[in-house]
Design an enzyme around this catalytic site. Structure first.
Site, PDB file in Angstrom:
ATOM      1  N   HIS A  21       0.892  -1.229  -0.094  1.00  0.00           N
ATOM      2  CA  HIS A  21       0.013   0.038   0.199  1.00  0.00           C
ATOM      3  C   HIS A  21       1.022   1.197   0.061  1.00  0.00           C
ATOM      4  O   HIS A  21       0.452   2.456  -0.588  1.00  0.00           O
ATOM      5  CB  HIS A  21      -0.913   0.053   1.158  1.00  0.00           C
ATOM      6  N   GLY A  22       1.974   1.047   0.580  1.00  0.00           N
ATOM      7  CA  GLY A  22       2.815   2.515   0.633  1.00  0.00           C
ATOM      8  C   GLY A  22       4.221   2.011   1.300  1.00  0.00           C
ATOM      9  O   GLY A  22       4.056   1.482   2.458  1.00  0.00           O
TER      10      GLY A  22
END
Length: 393
Positions: free
Chosen positions: A346-347
Site C-alpha cells: 500500500h505504501g
C-alpha cells in the site's frame, strides 16, 4: 467506445499474425476518464476508468496520447521510461516462464522482473530528488497512479508462480501476457485477476442483452456511491482534518466515522463501475467487497474487504510461508508477515508498516480467543460487529 476499443484490442493481441515485427509496431495507449469539479475544497478525483490497448493505427495512437497529455500531464520522458520499463519487465516474466521447467533459477529472474516496477514505485521519492538535481522530470508524480504499477507487478507475480506450480501453462505470446497484466478495467484499483480465469473469458467474451442492463445498473450504482456519497462526505472530512481545532470532539468523532464510509464508498464505488463495465462486455470479474462493515472479526473483515487482494496474499504469501499447517507461534508470525507485505504494498512508509502490523497482530490475537467462533453467531454477533467497526476507527 469501450466496446469498439475492447474488440480492437482482442483482434490485435490475439491475431495469428502477431509476430516480433508486429509487436515492435504495437503501442501502449492510455485512455483516462477523470471526474472534474470546480468546487475549491474538493480534492482531485482519481481516474474512474483506465485503458491500455495494443494498437497499430497511427490516428488512434495520436488521439489517445493527446488525451493522456491533456488529462494527466505526463511528461514525454516519463512516458518513455514508464512504457519501456513495463514492457521490458513483462517480457522478462514471459521468457522466464517459458524456460522455467528447464531451470528453476529462471523463476527468480522472472520474479525480479515482476518486482522491478513495484520497486521503482517505492523508490519514487529518491527518483524525484534525482530528477530535481539534474533538472529532469524522469518520474512524474502522476505516473504511478495512472499506470497502476502495484497491480501490474502483483498480477505478473501470480502468473509466474502459477506456472511454477504447474497450474498454468506458460504463455508463448508476449502480447497476451502484457494484455493480462495491464487489463484496462482493473489496472488502477483492482480487482486482481488470475491469468487462467481472465484470458479464457477474453477469448470467448460475448455480451448478452441482459448483461448490458445489469452492467449498466451496477455502473450507475458505483457512480452514485463515488460522486454522491464519497465526494460529498469528503467535503466535511477534509475540512475537519484540515483544522481540527475548529471542531469539538463530537464533530471530530462524526467526521472519523464519516471518513470510514467515505473510503468504502469511494473504493467500492470504483469497483462497481469496473465490474459493471466488465459485465457489459461479457466479462464476469471477481467481486472485491461483500458488506465489510457487517464483519464480526478482523479475519472476517478481510474476507469481505478487498477480497481479491486478500486472496492474492493468502495464495502467494501466507501459504508459501507455511500457512496454518505449523505451530501456533509460526502461524501467528506468518499472519503478521503477510499483513506487513500488504502494508508495504500500500505504501513505502512507517505508517503503512504499522497499519499492517496492527491488523496482523489483531488477527493473530483473535486465533487465541476462546470465544472467537461464538461471537460470530446469534445476538453476540452484534457485539462483534460493533467491536470490529470500532477498531477500524
Amino acid at each position: 467506445l469501450s466496446q469498439r476499443l475492447f474488440y480492437k484490442m482482442r483482434k490485435i493481441a490475439y491475431g495469428t499474425a502477431l509476430g516480433p515485427g508486429k509487436i515492435r509496431q504495437a503501442y501502449l495507449v492510455h485512455i483516462v476518464l477523470v471526474h472534474k469539479t470546480d468546487e475549491p475544497q474538493q480534492a482531485r478525483v482519481p481516474p474512474l476508468a483506465f485503458g491500455i490497448f495494443l494498437c497499430r493505427e497511427q490516428n488512434m495512437r495520436r488521439r489517445s496520447q493527446q488525451a493522456v497529455h491533456q488529462q494527466v500531464h505526463v511528461s514525454g520522458t516519463a512516458q518513455l521510461v514508464a512504457r519501456g520499463a513495463l514492457q521490458i519487465c513483462a517480457h522478462h516474466v514471459q521468457q522466464a516462464a517459458l524456460h522455467l521447467r528447464g531451470s528453476p533459477r529462471w523463476f527468480y529472474v522472472g520474479l525480479a522482473g515482476a518486482l522491478a516496477p513495484l520497486t521503482l514505485l517505492k523508490l519514487r521519492p529518491a527518483a524525484l530528488l534525482l530528477g530535481q538535481a539534474f533538472s529532469l522530470r524522469i518520474w512524474d508524480v502522476s505516473v504511478p497512479q495512472v499506470l497502476g504499477i502495484g497491480y501490474f507487478s502483483l498480477q505478473l507475480i501470480s502468473y509466474l508462480v502459477d506456472v511454477r506450480r504447474g497450474k498454468q501453462e506458460p504463455e508463448s505470446q508476449y502480447a497476451r501476457l502484457l494484455c493480462f497484466a495491464s487489463f484496462f478495467l482493473s489496472i488502477t484499483q483492482g480487482p486482481f485477476n488470475r491469468y487462467g480465469e481472465l484470458m479464457p473469458q477474453l477469448d470467448a467474451a460475448a455480451p448478452q442483452p441482459g448483461q448490458w442492463q445489469r452492467g449498466a445498473q451496477r455502473c450507475f450504482w458505483g457512480y452514485f456511491k463515488k460522486l454522491a456519497v464519497a465526494d460529498r462526505a469528503a467535503l466535511a472530512v477534509n475540512a475537519a482534518f484540515a483544522d481540527p481545532s475548529a471542531y469539538d470532539r463530537s464533530q471530530l468523532f462524526l467526521c472519523a466515522v464519516l471518513y470510514v464510509f467515505q473510503l468504502y464508498a469511494d473504493f467500492s464505488g470504483y469497483t462497481d463501475i469496473v465490474l459493471g463495465a466488465g459485465e457489459m462486455l461479457g466479462l464476469p470479474l471477481p467481486e472485491n467487497f461483500r458488506q465489510p462493515f457487517l464483519a464480526a472479526t478482523i479475519r472476517e473483515l478481510w474476507d469481505r474487504w478487498h477480497i481479491s487482494l486478500s486472496r492474492w496474499l493468502k495464495d502467494y504469501v501466507y501459504i508459501p510461508l507455511g500457512g496454518s499447517r505449523c505451530s501456533a507461534a509460526r502461524r501467528d508470525g506468518n499472519i503478521i508477515a503477510t499483513f506487513l507485505v500488504s502494508g508495504l504494498w500500500h505504501g513505502a512508509g512507517l505508517t503503512y508498516l504499522v497499519w499492517g502490523f496492527a491488523h496482523g497482530a489483531l488477527q493473530a490475537l483473535e486465533n487465541h480467543l476462546p470465544w472467537r467462533k461464538a461471537i460470530t453467531r446469534g445476538w453476540a454477533r452484534l457485539v462483534g460487529v460493533a467491536g470490529t467497526f470500532t477498531l477500524l476507527l
